[in-house]
Design a protein around this motif. Sequence first.
Motif, PDB file in Angstrom:
ATOM      1  N   THR A 174       0.856  -1.180   0.000  1.00 48.17           N
ATOM      2  CA  THR A 174       0.000   0.000   0.000  1.00 48.17           C
ATOM      3  C   THR A 174       0.897   1.237   0.000  1.00 48.17           C
ATOM      4  O   THR A 174       2.124   1.124   0.059  1.00 48.17           O
ATOM      5  CB  THR A 174      -0.903   0.020   1.242  1.00 48.17           C
ATOM      6  N   THR A 226       4.145  -2.470  -5.818  1.00 46.30           N
ATOM      7  CA  THR A 226       2.685  -2.433  -5.985  1.00 46.30           C
ATOM      8  C   THR A 226       2.227  -2.630  -7.422  1.00 46.30           C
ATOM      9  O   THR A 226       1.013  -2.649  -7.658  1.00 46.30           O
ATOM     10  CB  THR A 226       2.137  -1.082  -5.474  1.00 46.30           C
ATOM     11  N   GLY A 257      -0.906  -0.904  -8.542  1.00 40.06           N
ATOM     12  CA  GLY A 257      -1.988  -1.004  -7.550  1.00 40.06           C
ATOM     13  C   GLY A 257      -2.208   0.275  -6.775  1.00 40.06           C
ATOM     14  O   GLY A 257      -3.337   0.598  -6.422  1.00 40.06           O
TER      15      GLY A 257
END
Length: 275
Positions: free
Chosen positions: A144, A224, A227
């Motif tokens: 994240t 990521t 993402g």
Amino acid sequence: MKRNIFLYLLLVPLFLLLLVFLAWPMVLVLWESFFVEGKPSLSNYMSMFTSKLYRESLRTSITLSLATTAIGTLCGIPLSYALYRSGGRLKALMLSITPVPLTFSGLVVGFAFIILLGASGFITLLLSKAFGINPLEFSSFLFTWKGLVVAYLYFLIPRMILTMISAWSKADWSLIEAASSLGASRWMTLHKVLLPMLLPAVLAGSSLLFAVSMGAFGTAFALTGTGVKILPLVIYTHVSEVSVDIGRADALAIVLALVTTVLILIYERAFAARR
């Protein structure tokens, strides 16, 4: 006069280098950003206001960069002071090791964090055995924007340390001693003498951290993919083979450069005005 001409001639290669590899590419990117399917248009820039993806990407990029800048600055200042005050072989060893993280590409840094903090990472498995944590839940943060904060600090804190080491070395410590001998408290000495003395280096270092964080791509891509929605990754999606849109990518690159420059100028002027 002859000496000045000689100095100007020495600057010619630098001027040509900046012209060919910085100014000219920026002009081309700016020019192409105003065209859609070969026709002049402002729709690439108008989409910055209408597209939720672009607004979210810009907001996440700024949040990520502000967080890494704040943490990197707060960690880098005391670490650089401790390194400056240390001596002998330890200081020489640490000064030679500190720049090493800056030599790795972003992709290498990203995969290194996966090896350490991924679901099967060394540290994750160690913590799992010691405290019984769930490896999947623990490692999920790494993919994240909060995980990007941790990964970015790996190459941002050394930048702050190297910037501040020079400031500590050039600081006029006789002013600190004079303030103490005149009865100034530690807080007053810190506030009135030390901070104004170090402020230019702190501004330079933190501005550098923010600029690097805004433009970082390799580490974010390794961790990521696409993402996490940040501007560098969105630009990548527009120049990849999946969804090619060079005009949009050019416009996003211009916006990224403008936002980074304007925020740094506002930041430096705001703090400089307090001096």
